[in-house]
Scaffold this motif. Structure first.
Motif, PDB file in Angstrom:
ATOM      1  N   THR A  21       0.814  -1.314   0.090  1.00 42.20           N
ATOM      2  CA  THR A  21      -0.007  -0.098   0.039  1.00 42.20           C
ATOM      3  C   THR A  21       0.971   1.179  -0.062  1.00 42.20           C
ATOM      4  O   THR A  21       0.312   2.490  -0.220  1.00 42.20           O
ATOM      5  N   LEU A  22       2.070   1.193   0.231  1.00 43.69           N
ATOM      6  CA  LEU A  22       2.995   2.232  -0.121  1.00 43.69           C
ATOM      7  C   LEU A  22       2.842   3.278   1.212  1.00 43.69           C
ATOM      8  O   LEU A  22       3.251   4.323   1.397  1.00 43.69           O
ATOM      9  N   ARG A  23       2.334   2.506   2.360  1.00 43.58           N
ATOM     10  CA  ARG A  23       2.088   3.498   3.524  1.00 43.58           C
ATOM     11  C   ARG A  23       3.177   3.588   4.564  1.00 43.58           C
ATOM     12  O   ARG A  23       3.367   4.360   5.523  1.00 43.58           O
ATOM     13  N   SER A  24       4.260   2.549   4.425  1.00 41.72           N
ATOM     14  CA  SER A  24       5.598   2.587   5.025  1.00 41.72           C
ATOM     15  C   SER A  24       6.541   2.189   4.285  1.00 41.72           C
ATOM     16  O   SER A  24       6.694   1.322   3.404  1.00 41.72           O
ATOM     17  N   VAL A  25       7.522   3.461   3.923  1.00 40.20           N
ATOM     18  CA  VAL A  25       8.595   3.261   2.665  1.00 40.20           C
ATOM     19  C   VAL A  25       9.746   4.083   3.358  1.00 40.20           C
ATOM     20  O   VAL A  25       9.950   4.855   4.079  1.00 40.20           O
ATOM     21  N   THR A  26      10.792   3.478   2.920  1.00 43.54           N
ATOM     22  CA  THR A  26      12.348   3.980   3.063  1.00 43.54           C
ATOM     23  C   THR A  26      12.804   4.326   1.713  1.00 43.54           C
ATOM     24  O   THR A  26      12.817   3.784   0.702  1.00 43.54           O
ATOM     25  N   PHE A  27      13.187   5.726   1.888  1.00 43.93           N
ATOM     26  CA  PHE A  27      13.699   6.349   0.551  1.00 43.93           C
ATOM     27  C   PHE A  27      15.203   6.614   0.905  1.00 43.93           C
ATOM     28  O   PHE A  27      15.436   6.970   2.099  1.00 43.93           O
ATOM     29  N   ILE A  28      16.010   6.049  -0.100  1.00 42.11           N
ATOM     30  CA  ILE A  28      17.514   6.245   0.003  1.00 42.11           C
ATOM     31  C   ILE A  28      17.742   7.488  -1.040  1.00 42.11           C
ATOM     32  O   ILE A  28      17.674   7.221  -2.183  1.00 42.11           O
ATOM     33  N   ILE A  29      18.124   8.531  -0.485  1.00 40.63           N
ATOM     34  CA  ILE A  29      18.217   9.632  -1.050  1.00 40.63           C
ATOM     35  C   ILE A  29      19.674   9.934  -1.384  1.00 40.63           C
ATOM     36  O   ILE A  29      20.587  10.113  -0.330  1.00 40.63           O
ATOM     37  N   ILE A  36      18.866  18.919   3.946  1.00 38.59           N
ATOM     38  CA  ILE A  36      17.448  18.507   3.036  1.00 38.59           C
ATOM     39  C   ILE A  36      16.486  17.557   3.960  1.00 38.59           C
ATOM     40  O   ILE A  36      15.422  17.742   4.114  1.00 38.59           O
ATOM     41  N   ALA A  37      17.286  16.505   4.644  1.00 37.17           N
ATOM     42  CA  ALA A  37      16.553  15.647   5.314  1.00 37.17           C
ATOM     43  C   ALA A  37      15.916  16.228   6.369  1.00 37.17           C
ATOM     44  O   ALA A  37      14.803  15.964   6.781  1.00 37.17           O
ATOM     45  N   ASN A  38      16.693  17.081   7.185  1.00 28.55           N
ATOM     46  CA  ASN A  38      16.137  17.692   8.218  1.00 28.55           C
ATOM     47  C   ASN A  38      14.682  18.632   7.923  1.00 28.55           C
ATOM     48  O   ASN A  38      13.665  18.740   8.566  1.00 28.55           O
ATOM     49  N   ALA A  39      15.042  19.333   6.779  1.00 27.40           N
ATOM     50  CA  ALA A  39      14.053  20.313   6.312  1.00 27.40           C
ATOM     51  C   ALA A  39      12.695  19.392   6.057  1.00 27.40           C
ATOM     52  O   ALA A  39      11.569  19.890   6.232  1.00 27.40           O
ATOM     53  N   LEU A  40      12.819  18.470   5.309  1.00 26.80           N
ATOM     54  CA  LEU A  40      11.754  17.551   4.756  1.00 26.80           C
ATOM     55  C   LEU A  40      11.185  16.829   6.172  1.00 26.80           C
ATOM     56  O   LEU A  40       9.966  16.795   6.077  1.00 26.80           O
ATOM     57  N   LYS A  41      11.791  16.395   7.168  1.00 24.85           N
ATOM     58  CA  LYS A  41      11.319  15.723   8.328  1.00 24.85           C
ATOM     59  C   LYS A  41      10.420  16.825   8.984  1.00 24.85           C
ATOM     60  O   LYS A  41       9.260  16.661   9.366  1.00 24.85           O
ATOM     61  N   SER A  51       2.453   9.229  10.621  1.00 21.78           N
ATOM     62  CA  SER A  51       2.614   8.544  11.824  1.00 21.78           C
ATOM     63  C   SER A  51       3.948   8.743  12.344  1.00 21.78           C
ATOM     64  O   SER A  51       4.234   8.497  13.684  1.00 21.78           O
ATOM     65  N   PHE A  52       5.036   8.699  11.506  1.00 20.89           N
ATOM     66  CA  PHE A  52       6.372   8.374  11.900  1.00 20.89           C
ATOM     67  C   PHE A  52       7.096   8.883  10.580  1.00 20.89           C
ATOM     68  O   PHE A  52       6.889   8.703   9.542  1.00 20.89           O
ATOM     69  N   VAL A  53       7.962   9.659  11.155  1.00 18.80           N
ATOM     70  CA  VAL A  53       9.190  10.300  10.128  1.00 18.80           C
ATOM     71  C   VAL A  53      10.455  10.470  10.729  1.00 18.80           C
ATOM     72  O   VAL A  53      10.632  10.699  11.825  1.00 18.80           O
ATOM     73  N   GLY A  54      11.539   9.867  10.083  1.00 15.25           N
ATOM     74  CA  GLY A  54      12.903   9.891  10.582  1.00 15.25           C
ATOM     75  C   GLY A  54      13.629   9.503   9.529  1.00 15.25           C
ATOM     76  O   GLY A  54      13.595   9.241   8.437  1.00 15.25           O
ATOM     77  N   TYR A  55      15.086  10.126   9.850  1.00 13.06           N
ATOM     78  CA  TYR A  55      16.143   9.694   8.833  1.00 13.06           C
ATOM     79  C   TYR A  55      17.359   9.241   9.515  1.00 13.06           C
ATOM     80  O   TYR A  55      17.511   9.724  10.833  1.00 13.06           O
ATOM     81  N   LYS A  85       4.419  15.825  -1.538  1.00 13.97           N
ATOM     82  CA  LYS A  85       3.727  16.992  -0.974  1.00 13.97           C
ATOM     83  C   LYS A  85       4.897  17.879  -0.009  1.00 13.97           C
ATOM     84  O   LYS A  85       4.774  19.006  -0.351  1.00 13.97           O
ATOM     85  N   ALA A  86       5.574  17.492   0.803  1.00 13.45           N
ATOM     86  CA  ALA A  86       6.606  17.942   1.525  1.00 13.45           C
ATOM     87  C   ALA A  86       7.587  18.651   0.506  1.00 13.45           C
ATOM     88  O   ALA A  86       8.061  19.717   0.891  1.00 13.45           O
ATOM     89  N   ILE A  87       8.069  17.946  -0.307  1.00 13.98           N
ATOM     90  CA  ILE A  87       8.970  18.620  -1.510  1.00 13.98           C
ATOM     91  C   ILE A  87       8.497  19.886  -1.952  1.00 13.98           C
ATOM     92  O   ILE A  87       9.247  20.864  -2.136  1.00 13.98           O
ATOM     93  N   GLN A  88       7.181  19.818  -2.283  1.00 20.89           N
ATOM     94  CA  GLN A  88       6.499  20.883  -3.059  1.00 20.89           C
ATOM     95  C   GLN A  88       6.407  21.991  -2.144  1.00 20.89           C
ATOM     96  O   GLN A  88       6.879  23.064  -2.308  1.00 20.89           O
ATOM     97  N   GLU A  89       6.058  21.677  -0.787  1.00 21.52           N
ATOM     98  CA  GLU A  89       6.095  22.988   0.228  1.00 21.52           C
ATOM     99  C   GLU A  89       7.446  23.530   0.599  1.00 21.52           C
ATOM    100  O   GLU A  89       7.689  24.800   0.830  1.00 21.52           O
ATOM    101  N   LEU A  90       8.231  22.462   0.682  1.00 21.17           N
ATOM    102  CA  LEU A  90       9.740  22.913   0.846  1.00 21.17           C
ATOM    103  C   LEU A  90      10.052  23.913  -0.430  1.00 21.17           C
ATOM    104  O   LEU A  90      10.663  25.268  -0.244  1.00 21.17           O
TER     105      LEU A  90
END
Length: 121
Positions: A21-29, A36-41, A51-55, A85-90
């Motif tokens: 369902t892609l509700r839980s994903v790890t992105f390797i950037i 960039i990671a802290n700003a997106l977080k 429900s959770f975001v971290g890097y 959506k977060a990338i667009q907002e940033l």
């Protein structure tokens, strides 16, 4: 034993998940760091459907960020949609900051020029 992990490579981002369902994903950037990671977080933490975001950055010499996004089961969006959506907002936030900075800089230059003219009279 074969893992049921989906992995998809993009130009800069690799997506890893075991959740269809892609509700839980790890992105390797690739080629990014805390900036960039802290700003997106911070932006994703404001999304009530997340429900959770971290890097993590495994090692300072490794040029990538492991970025995890998990959505509530009742969420209407996927982790991919939330990150986009977060990338667009940033992007909008940085454009607004750049616009305000340019406007303030121009005003300062005009004020400095006016002051210089007044002093030479």
């Amino acid at each position: 034993k074969q893992q049921n992990t989906r992995s998809r490579k993009m130009e800069k981002v690799e997506l890893k998940t075991e959740d269809p369902t892609l509700r839980s994903v790890t992105f390797i950037i690739s080629n990014e760091d805390h900036t960039i990671a802290n700003a997106l977080k911070e932006i994703l933490n404001q999304n009530e459907e997340v429900s959770f975001v971290g890097y993590t950055i495994p090692h300072p010499l490794e040029p990538f960020v492991n970025f995890r996004v998990q959505m509530y089961h009742t969420s209407t969006m996927t982790s991919v949609e939330a990150l986009l959506k977060a990338i667009q907002e940033l992007k909008e936030l940085t454009q607004d900051i750049a616009h305000k900075f340019t406007k303030a800089h121009t005003a300062m230059l005009q004020q400095t020029a006016a002051s210089s003219l007044a002093m030479s009279d």
